[in-house]
Structures are given as structure tokens and as C-alpha cells.
Design a protein around this motif. Structure first.
Motif, mmCIF file in Angstrom:
data_model
loop_
_atom_site.group_PDB
_atom_site.id
_atom_site.type_symbol
_atom_site.label_atom_id
_atom_site.label_comp_id
_atom_site.label_asym_id
_atom_site.label_seq_id
_atom_site.Cartn_x
_atom_site.Cartn_y
_atom_site.Cartn_z
ATOM 1 N N ILE A 34 0.824 -1.199 0.000
ATOM 2 C CA ILE A 34 0.000 0.000 0.000
ATOM 3 C C ILE A 34 0.858 1.249 0.000
ATOM 4 O O ILE A 34 0.702 2.138 -0.829
ATOM 5 C CB ILE A 34 -0.906 0.007 1.225
ATOM 6 N N LEU A 35 1.803 1.302 0.936
ATOM 7 C CA LEU A 35 2.474 2.573 1.187
ATOM 8 C C LEU A 35 3.584 2.872 0.190
ATOM 9 O O LEU A 35 4.009 4.011 0.074
ATOM 10 C CB LEU A 35 3.030 2.579 2.607
ATOM 11 N N VAL A 36 4.083 1.863 -0.513
ATOM 12 C CA VAL A 36 5.126 2.147 -1.492
ATOM 13 C C VAL A 36 4.619 1.935 -2.919
ATOM 14 O O VAL A 36 4.923 2.706 -3.812
ATOM 15 C CB VAL A 36 6.375 1.289 -1.217
ATOM 16 N N GLN A 37 3.829 0.864 -3.122
ATOM 17 C CA GLN A 37 3.412 0.557 -4.491
ATOM 18 C C GLN A 37 1.990 0.974 -4.821
ATOM 19 O O GLN A 37 1.545 0.797 -5.942
ATOM 20 C CB GLN A 37 3.541 -0.939 -4.741
ATOM 21 N N PHE A 38 1.237 1.475 -3.840
ATOM 22 C CA PHE A 38 -0.145 1.914 -4.059
ATOM 23 C C PHE A 38 -1.046 0.819 -4.599
ATOM 24 O O PHE A 38 -1.910 1.075 -5.421
ATOM 25 C CB PHE A 38 -0.208 3.071 -5.048
ATOM 26 N N LEU A 39 -0.832 -0.426 -4.202
ATOM 27 C CA LEU A 39 -1.744 -1.480 -4.652
ATOM 28 C C LEU A 39 -2.730 -1.773 -3.523
ATOM 29 O O LEU A 39 -2.323 -2.016 -2.400
ATOM 30 C CB LEU A 39 -0.970 -2.744 -5.012
ATOM 31 N N GLY A 40 -4.015 -1.761 -3.852
ATOM 32 C CA GLY A 40 -5.013 -2.054 -2.821
ATOM 33 C C GLY A 40 -5.422 -0.842 -2.015
ATOM 34 O O GLY A 40 -5.884 -0.970 -0.888
ATOM 35 N N CYS A 41 -5.281 0.355 -2.620
ATOM 36 C CA CYS A 41 -5.608 1.570 -1.868
ATOM 37 C C CYS A 41 -7.105 1.715 -1.578
ATOM 38 O O CYS A 41 -7.482 2.208 -0.527
ATOM 39 C CB CYS A 41 -5.150 2.796 -2.624
ATOM 40 N N CYS A 42 -7.948 1.265 -2.511
ATOM 41 C CA CYS A 42 -9.389 1.454 -2.325
ATOM 42 C C CYS A 42 -9.851 0.814 -1.024
ATOM 43 O O CYS A 42 -10.454 1.453 -0.176
ATOM 44 C CB CYS A 42 -10.179 0.838 -3.480
ATOM 45 N N ASN A 129 -9.829 -6.125 -5.582
ATOM 46 C CA ASN A 129 -8.694 -5.509 -4.910
ATOM 47 C C ASN A 129 -7.480 -5.672 -5.809
ATOM 48 O O ASN A 129 -7.091 -6.785 -6.133
ATOM 49 C CB ASN A 129 -8.475 -6.224 -3.578
ATOM 50 N N CYS A 130 -6.878 -4.543 -6.190
ATOM 51 C CA CYS A 130 -5.796 -4.678 -7.175
ATOM 52 C C CYS A 130 -4.584 -5.387 -6.584
ATOM 53 O O CYS A 130 -3.744 -5.889 -7.319
ATOM 54 C CB CYS A 130 -5.412 -3.349 -7.794
ATOM 55 N N GLY A 134 -2.384 -7.807 -8.728
ATOM 56 C CA GLY A 134 -1.033 -7.259 -8.819
ATOM 57 C C GLY A 134 0.010 -8.281 -8.408
ATOM 58 O O GLY A 134 1.033 -8.450 -9.079
#
Lengths: 210, 209
Positions: A34-42, A129-130, A134
């Protein structure tokens, strides 16, 4: 070339144990989903209002990501590569993941009702969820072995859990105690605190283990 | 509703990213530069328009129970087309968008519009809805990308215009870039400040009434 020879030729090389351990640590801290790759932000912002639900969601993500890594790895190397259908990857993976989540939900409902009560409501959320798709694509792009893929899937999920639990506890405090300008109330201040959390995780990017 | 009203609502009043806060992953991850933001926005818009048209055409044939799976398959088909064409024609853009190009398939905006609009309406309105929502999404990405590139690198549109394709340099910021803004932390921060600005003006508007 017959099918078995094609499978043999397509399989990735096996990975050394140190590589796999390093992969696990970096998936949690250095390349946090989440915090580095922005995957699953929703889902990160959606279900992080309470710590209990955040833990439930994190657990469900770990579980599904582990299964999805195995299944997508198998689909890729036993179906897509031997049949030379790699361009169908996105379609194949998303369908496999959607079906898998549905199966897990049905199986849990029958076999593990208590676990279903805890995680069940999060399962449908995970399909879109990406992070899950991902992880599946990253596994294939980086040519991880089966063990490497499973470890990557699980520990990327652990990274998600760590981030969402820390963030949910910050957010609970924000609701109660924090005073902020009126225009920052609600979502904007949550994003700013996520930014501070991301800054803290940036410290890990200098991490050198071996 | 007229096209103009609908466009106004999709871009400003009901913007998918700023107002409904969906589709956050691409709008945080791919907005490190303006050109990436535009590329991502347009790619998602094309997928959105095509999938809206096809879903709307098929709305009477798709059984209620398997509709989500059917929508996802249709969307994934168009995402594959866009992914492969970008890799063939604009490889530099495809490389910088990377993982997020195939991940358009799990963009909540596209599935959301399919479920909420295209599966219930005729073809032409659905296509228009896709155009409007796509423009709204692209607008949000451009706003993010513009400010992040401006503050983080001190350039505008690097990679596509200017001498050596380094973009239009902004005198002071180019020498002293706030490079945090193009790192992940800056993405969250910029989004937070943009949302706060919007909330500020909305509160002001409410106060006037």
C-alpha cells in the motif's frame, strides 16, 4: 513439441533460500504494497475506520493472496505458457481469482462458519482488490518459482495487514482526539496521515540485509 | 440529462476520484508526471467507453446471476487490447505505467459504471456516460500529475516536449525540486491537500447559502 515438453521448457528456475527470505522481508517493509506501491488503496481507505475490521480484512487478503498466487502460477505455467496464450493473462487471472474467491466463500460458509463470520463480508471486496491481481502478475513478470510465488503472495499480504492495522489505529485516534482545520476533516486528514506513514516506510528503502 | 450537464457533474460535482474517492490506486501511483497521468487517464477512458458500449449492447442477454463475472471478462478483454497496443505503439509509456496498465481491469470506476449505468441504459447514453466519467477521471489524474511533477521535478510534461524532451523547466523549482512529491508519500500528501482544497470551497459555498 508435445505438451509435457512445453511445460518443462516454460517453467522458471528454482530460487535460492536466501533469495526467498529476502523477497519476504522486502515484500513486507521495503516494497510495502500500500504505502510504497499503491496497490489495494481502495480497500485500504474503505475498511480502515476500525481496527477489528482492518485485522479481518488483512487476514482475508493474506489468505486469498496465498491461494491466488498458487492458482495463477499453475494456470500460467501449465496452461498459458505451453499453449502460447500468454497474451490472455489478464483475462485468465481475473477470472481465476474471481472464481477462487467465490469458491473460498462457499467453502468457508459450509466448513468454517466461525471464520466465515469473521472474514466473510470482506471476501467479495477482495475480487476487485488490485493487490491480489497485482501479486499474481508480479509473480509471473519476475519469474518467481512456485515457492517464491507463495512466499511473495503471503508476505505481500502481511505487508498489507501491517499497513492497514497501523493506519486504522491512527484513524481511530484521529476521530476522537485530533483537532484539524475544518476543510481537512474526514478523508483529507486521513490521506495526510497515510502520507506520514508512507514517509516512515520510506526509511526501510535503505534497508540492506546481506 | 443533457451532455453538458452530465459532463459538468462528472468532472466537478461528482468527480469519481475527488468526490466518490474510487479508483485511488491508479490516481496515486501513475501520477508521478503529467505525461503518465494523461496516458493512464486516456487508457482508462478508452476501456470505459468500449466496455460501456458492449455491456449496454449485451444487457438483455447477460443473466443477472453471473453479471459481475461477465462484466469483468468484457473489461479484461478491452484492457488486454489497450495493454498490447500501448506496448506496440508507445512502449515508453507502457513501461512507465507498468503493472498499472493490466490493473485497469480492477479499477472500481469501470466496473462501477458498468453495474450502475451501462447495464440499465441504452447504447448511446452509456457511451456518453463513459466519455464523461473518463474525462472526469482524466481531469483528476491531470491535476494530480501536474502538481506532483511541478513540485517534485520542477518541469511540465517531461519526456514529451522541450529541449531534449526534458519538458518545460520552471526556473526556481527545477534547481530545487521537492523530490518527496514524486515519491509515494508525496502522492498521498498531494491527494490530501487537493481534497482539502475542494472541501474548503464546498464548505464556503454551503456557508453562502
Amino acid at each position: 513439441m508435445n505438451y509435457f515438453a512445453a511445460v518443462q521448457a516454460g517453467l522458471p528456475d528454482s530460487m535460492a533460500l536466501t533469495d526467498i527470505i529476502f523477497l519476504a522481508i522486502s515484500a513486507v517493509l521495503v516494497n510495502n504494497y500500500i504505502l510504497v506501491q499503491f496497490l489495494g488503496c481502495c480497500s485500504f481507505f474503505g475498511v480502515s475506520k476500525k481496527t477489528d475490521t482492518a485485522v479481518g480484512m488483512g487476514m482475508a487478503v493474506i489468505f486469498v493472496m496465498a491461494l491466488a498466487s498458487i492458482v495463477s502460477w499453475a494456470v500460467n505455467y501449465f496452461v498459458l505458457v505451453p499453449l502460447e496464450l500468454e497474451y490472455m493473462r489478464t483475462i485468465a487471472f481475473i477470472l481465476v481469482i474471481a472464481t477462487l474467491v467465490q469458491f473460498v466463500e462457499m467453502f468457508m460458509k459450509k466448513a468454517m462458519p466461525s471464520l466465515y463470520q469473521a472474514l466473510g463480508i470482506f471476501l467479495p471486496l477482495i475480487t476487485t482488490n488490485c493487490a491480489v491481481l497485482g501479486a499474481a502478475i508480479t509473480n509471473i513478470d519476475n519469474q518467481y518459482s512456485l515457492l517464491g510465488s507463495i512466499v511473495y503472495g503471503v508476505f505481500a499480504g502481511v505487508g498489507y495487514l501491517v499497513a492497514i492495522v497501523i493506519f486504522a489505529s491512527i484513524r481511530e485516534r484521529l476521530e476522537v482526539t485530533a483537532k484539524c482545520p475544518k476543510c481537512f476533516e474526514g478523508f483529507p486528514i486521513a490521506l495526510v496521515s497515510a502520507s506520514l506513514l508512507a514517509m516512515a516506510f520510506m526509511g526501510f528503502s535503505g534497508l540492506k540485509i546481506w | 440529462m443533457k451532455f453538458k450537464d452530465r459532463l459538468h457533474s462528472a468532472v466537478l460535482l461528482d468527480n469519481p476520484v475527488f468526490m466518490q474517492t474510487i479508483g485511488l490506486c491508479p490516481s496515486l501511483a501513475t501520477t508521478t508526471s503529467l505525461s503518465n497521468a494523461i496516458g493512464m487517464g486516456l487508457a482508462a477512458t478508452v476501456v470505459l467507453i468500449c466496455s460501456n458500449i458492449v455491456i449496454s449492447l449485451l444487457r438483455k442477454f447477460i443473466p443477472e446471476k453471473v453479471r459481475i463475472a461477465a462484466f469483468i471478462t468484457i473489461i479484461a478483454g478491452f484492457v488486454t487490447i489497450i495493454d498490447l497496443s500501448l506496448q506496440a505503439f508507445i512502449p515508453s509509456l507502457a513501461a512507465s505505467l507498468g503493472l498499472f496498465l493490466p490493473l485497469i481491469v480492477v479499477n472500481c470506476i469501470i466496473l462501477g459504471r458498468a453495474e450502475a449505468y451501462a447495464s440499465k441504459n441504452k447504447v448511446l447514453p452509456s457511451a456518453l456516460d463513459g466519455v464523461c466519467m473518463g474525462i472526469g477521471f482524466t481531469f483528476a489524474l491531470i491535476l494530480m500529475g501536474f502538481f506532483r511533477e511541478l513540485l517534485g521535478a520542477g518541469t511540465i510534461l517531461s519526456g514529451y516536449v522541450g529541449a531534449d524532451k526534458l519538458g518545460i523547466k520552471i526556473p526556481f523549482l527545477y534547481e530545487n525540486p521537492i523530490s518527496m512529491m514524486i515519491l509515494p508519500a508525496g502522492g498521498f500528501l498531494m491527494m490530501g491537500f487537493l481534497l482539502a482544497t475542494i472541501q474548503y470551497f464546498m464548505n464556503k459555498k454551503k456557508g453562502d447559502k
